[in-house]
Design a protein around this motif. Structure first.
Motif: not given
Ligand code: NAP
Length: 394
Positions: A193-195, A258-261, A263-265, A288-291, A317-319, A323-325, A327-329, A351-355
């Motif tokens: 987990y990122s601090v 970043c997306t979702g978590t 964002s931690a760093p 910063f992208g989230a649903r 992305s899910r309001i 329309a779904k948006e 980060v890259q858009d 860049i940090c988040g979803l692969k």
């Molecule tokens: P999530 O809620 O599943 O997604 C966040 C946002 O990203 C949603 O709006 C989602 O849209 C969108 N998204 C989905 N596919 C995408 C794509 N191809 N391009 C751009 N945006 C996209 O995210 P999460 O579950 O928080 O996951 C975050 C990731 O960060 C995890 O893989 C985690 O392992 C990683 N991470 C976490 C930490 C930590 O410290 N916790 C640190 C580094 C990395 P839709 O779902 O509406 O398609």
């Protein structure tokens, strides 16, 4: 002299012990002990499956040897040995290098690659606590960051380390080992987990730090962490990561995506600037992208950070009815800002988040750079070599 061999190695200083390479290797050539993740030269067949999955590039180390380093030698390393001078091999060494380079070029086709720390980053401490000798932290706080209605449970968890020293820099990770055993009866491996707090603590000068954890369906460690109560004890390894670090130079400009978590760093980066360099000349821009707003971690506190310190592009992305948006858009919408930052040698990209976001973000950078006549791949590779381009996606 034995026939030279190009041995595949892992840099123990940069490896963040996520074990993704070990899980990916089809030959079980990658293994670990309490300390290091290592490659068995007798089993590795250079298939390169492990190269693109490594989030740090620590997997991409090679030494030409006549006697391969044993597993025991590698387990004991704190850093990698230098390449030994093998003298004149009659062209054998050069030919070997070319063969592996060709395979690597194919494996490196994505955006990944060996990362370097920013030139002005502080020197991180790594691998202070390992599986055999973990630190013990106590839960000092656990707060839900997302609404019940959002469906996603993301928690802010504060860990206190009492009188144990666990120095971390913004961008580093720690490992959490869930109790119990896996399906094969083996103890669980730590999850990373990122601090999400800055180096001087979640609260300044307290020996604590915070994590940002999303409860995943069936997730062993995220369930364990999200169920923790105040005062519970947690086993911690690390700290890990020596490249995804923040420049200490206040004139450095940070472009954070970043997306979702993920964002931690960036919470840690922002708090660091707020605490020590609020008037820094280098700006910070975040995509910063989230649903939805109520599933975006730290939505409220983030909105309170002044725009002059942090320019925020919160993307949803899910309001319903909108329309779904991704980060890259939004990057394309803000292409002038990004193009200007790309042309500035003070800019650092993170860049940090979803692969899955990596490809889309890469494509937006390419479109933006090339629309201004900048070759993207070359620009990115220079930035990476200068410690100004960092990717950490899982
Ligand atoms: P999530 O809620 O599943 O997604 C966040 C946002 O990203 C949603 O709006 C989602 O849209 C969108 N998204 C989905 N596919 C995408 C794509 N191809 N391009 C751009 N945006 C996209 O995210 P999460 O579950 O928080 O996951 C975050 C990731 O960060 C995890 O893989 C985690 O392992 C990683 N991470 C976490 C930490 C930590 O410290 N916790 C640190 C580094 C990395 P839709 O779902 O509406 O398609």
């Amino acid at each position: 002299m034995n026939k030279p061999l190009k041995q595949h190695l892992i840099d123990p200083e940069i490896c963040i012990r996520c074990y993704t390479c070990e899980m990916t290797c089809p030959l079980e050539a990658i293994t670990h002990d309490d300390n290091n993740v290592v490659v068995d030269a007798e089993k590795c067949n250079f298939c390169m499956d492990c190269i693109p999955v490594c989030p740090t590039g620590s997997i991409d180390e090679w030494r030409i040897v006549t006697t391969p380093y044993s597993l025991d030698e590698q387990f004991g390393w704190e850093d990698l040995p230098e390449q030994k001078d093998l003298g004149d091999s009659g062209g054998e060494v050069e030919a070997l290098d070319d063969t592996i380079e060709a395979l690597l070029a194919e494996a490196h086709k994505g955006a990944g690659g060996r990362s370097r720390a920013p030139a002005s980053a502080a020197k991180p401490t790594v691998n202070l606590y390992n599986l055999g000798k973990p630190a013990t932290a106590r839960v000092q706080g656990t707060y839900r960051l997302t609404s019940e209605e959002s469906g996603a449970e993301v928690r802010h968890i504060i860990l206190d380390f009492g009188n144990q020293s666990l120095p971390v820099l913004e961008g580093q990770s720690i490992g959490i080992t869930p109790p119990g055993v896996d399906a094969k009866g083996k103890p669980h491996l730590p999850r990373l987990y990122s601090v999400s707090s800055p180096r001087d603590g979640e609260r300044p000068h307290y020996n604590n730090l915070s994590l940002t954890v999303k409860r995943e369906d069936g997730g062993v460690c995220s369930t364990y962490l999200c169920d923790l109560k105040m005062g519970d004890e947690v086993k911690v390894t690390g700290p890990f990561g020596a490249t995804f670090l923040m420049p200490d130079d206040p004139s450095a400009r940070l472009l954070m995506i970043c997306t979702g978590t993920g964002s931690a760093p960036f919470r840690a980066f922002t708090m660091r600037r707020q605490r020590v360099a609020a008037g820094a000349s280098g700006d910070m821009v975040m995509f910063f992208g989230a649903r939805t707003p109520d599933s975006l971690p730290y939505f409220g506190p983030l909105n309170k950070v002044p725009e002059r310190l942090l320019k925020k592009h919160l993307v949803f992305s899910r309001i319903p009815g909108v329309a779904k948006e991704y980060v890259q858009d939004r990057m394309m919408v803000e292409q002038e800002v990004i193009a200007e930052m790309l042309a500035d040698p003070a800019t650092h990209i993170y860049i940090c988040g979803l692969k899955g976001m990596e490809q889309g973000v890469e494509q937006s950078f390419k479109n933006i750079a090339e629309s201004t006549g900048m070759p993207w791949e070359a620009t990115r590779d220079v930035m990476r070599d200068e410690g100004r381009y960092h990717v950490e996606t899982y």
